[in-house]
Write a protein that holds these residues in place. Structure first.
Motif, mmCIF file in Angstrom:
data_model
loop_
_atom_site.group_PDB
_atom_site.id
_atom_site.type_symbol
_atom_site.label_atom_id
_atom_site.label_comp_id
_atom_site.label_asym_id
_atom_site.label_seq_id
_atom_site.Cartn_x
_atom_site.Cartn_y
_atom_site.Cartn_z
ATOM 1 N N ARG B 3 0.843 -1.183 0.000
ATOM 2 C CA ARG B 3 0.000 0.000 0.000
ATOM 3 C C ARG B 3 0.883 1.239 0.000
ATOM 4 N N SER B 4 0.277 2.350 -0.342
ATOM 5 C CA SER B 4 1.062 3.571 -0.504
ATOM 6 C C SER B 4 0.327 4.776 0.083
ATOM 7 N N LEU B 5 1.081 5.649 0.688
ATOM 8 C CA LEU B 5 0.544 6.911 1.195
ATOM 9 C C LEU B 5 1.238 8.040 0.447
ATOM 10 N N ALA B 27 6.039 4.985 7.978
ATOM 11 C CA ALA B 27 5.369 4.222 6.922
ATOM 12 C C ALA B 27 6.006 2.842 6.804
ATOM 13 N N VAL B 32 4.049 0.359 4.553
ATOM 14 C CA VAL B 32 3.445 1.269 3.576
ATOM 15 C C VAL B 32 4.562 2.002 2.825
ATOM 16 N N ALA B 177 -4.579 8.908 1.298
ATOM 17 C CA ALA B 177 -4.669 7.449 1.394
ATOM 18 C C ALA B 177 -5.744 7.067 0.398
ATOM 19 N N GLU B 180 -8.785 9.508 0.252
ATOM 20 C CA GLU B 180 -9.046 10.095 1.568
ATOM 21 C C GLU B 180 -7.937 11.090 1.902
ATOM 22 N N ALA B 191 -3.453 9.029 8.956
ATOM 23 C CA ALA B 191 -3.458 8.693 7.522
ATOM 24 C C ALA B 191 -2.844 7.313 7.303
ATOM 25 N N LEU B 192 -1.796 7.004 8.034
ATOM 26 C CA LEU B 192 -1.179 5.677 7.908
ATOM 27 C C LEU B 192 -2.125 4.585 8.384
ATOM 28 N N TRP B 194 -5.295 4.720 8.213
ATOM 29 C CA TRP B 194 -6.334 4.618 7.187
ATOM 30 C C TRP B 194 -5.866 3.738 6.023
ATOM 31 N N VAL B 195 -4.666 3.997 5.555
ATOM 32 C CA VAL B 195 -4.162 3.259 4.381
ATOM 33 C C VAL B 195 -3.874 1.799 4.746
ATOM 34 N N SER B 196 -3.681 1.546 6.011
ATOM 35 C CA SER B 196 -3.349 0.183 6.463
ATOM 36 C C SER B 196 -4.571 -0.656 6.791
#
Lengths: 201, 201
Positions: B3-5, B27, B32, B177, B180, B191-192, B194-196
């Motif tokens: 995944r990427s932020l 990250a 991430v 994210a 988002e 934010a991390l 969320w992306v996770s």
């Protein structure tokens, strides 16, 4: 001696809502007392050249705020419904909370008014709504409302807002740990850590 | 799949400095990847009616920011010295970081430029300063600087700034994210998270 953290808030301010709901438990866990400091953001915004909330004046900023505050409340498990009127005028509630500063029921009154605005979408500028918030806290509404609109009570809230101006407040919620200012719900933990530091450090 | 932020940042932005310095370690610990997205705040500020940083236009807000960012950096053990020029023009550094997106040295280059601005008070709009930042990252400065100012490279940074505008960015740092959006160094952890999240949740 107990230490104290000041919470400066306006009943119309979105991010003050989660701060007001969670400050007492967090402060208590740190052995810190909360000094509740209602004030009016309107005059503070006018100092900065704004005749409305910056969230209304700046649509990009506003759109983000509504999304963000919903996420913040969800993370904290605090109910949130976007009010149909924003910002609502909290002057009557602020006069009540200022007039009765130090009374044991004031923190619960503050939380009740915030929930009315941001969870129940009720019109907190309406005298009947504030009366019902007082009653919900076990306070006889009519004498309290009468005491909150005397010249003396009005003057006390004006003085508070003047003090906010003098101390550099530009938004809400604002926390003061002594003279150290912190702005925003997300700085609550940091402000508590500051006020809890050993003396003289 | 990793995944990427996305980190959207301007080299002149104060709160982007701690975000840029700490994002990769945080990250990485979450599995991430970071997508580095330099852009220019100037056009985004002009959309909001500002011809300068809001921290300069609003002295109350600015005074607080300088105090707050110093505290934030102290808490993170990141060196900070208030720059004698603010905001500095980061367009050359942004062109370099955009032109060489994906190269392994870019994250360290970003951090080096930020430290030059906010820890060493160096003039990052100066070509020689950016050359020294490139050299510090093991990159031959002259070919890199030449490649960063071609019409194509300039166009790529303009396109990035246009993309920021389209996606609702109003300040920096901003994290995406997916779709988002999160704004501010203090939203990096959120934010991390969320992306996770598990897919589809």
């Amino acid at each position: 001696m107990r230490r104290s953290l000041e919470l400066w808030f306006d009943f119309g301010s979105t991010y003050s809502y989660p701060a007001a709901l969670r400050i007492e438990a967090l402060a208590g866990a740190s052995g810190v007392d909360v000094s509740w400091r209602p004030f009016l953001l309107g005059p503070i915004f006018r100092l900065q050249g704004w005749n409305d909330s910056p969230f209304n004046l700046n649509p990009r900023r506003g759109a983000y705020m509504w999304r963000d505050v919903a996420r913040v409340c969800a993370d904290l498990d605090i109910p949130f419904r976007k009010p149909t009127v924003f910002p609502r005028n909290g002057i009557l509630a602020a006069r009540v909370a200022t007039r009765f500063e130090g009374e044991g029921w004031v923190p619960e009154f503050v939380r009740t008014v915030y929930r009315a605005n941001f969870a129940e979408d009720r019109e907190i500028s309406d005298r009947e709504v504030i009366a019902s918030c007082l009653a919900a806290c076990g306070v006889d509404p009519e004498p309290a409302l009468a005491a909150a609109v005397t010249d003396e009570a009005k003057g006390k809230l004006r003085e508070r807002t003047d003090e906010a101006e003098r101390r550099g407040v530009f938004g809400a919620p604002t926390f003061f740990a002594g003279d150290e200012m912190f702005w925003g719900n997300d700085r609550l933990e940091r402000a508590l850590a500051w006020v809890s530091r050993p003396s003289g450090s």
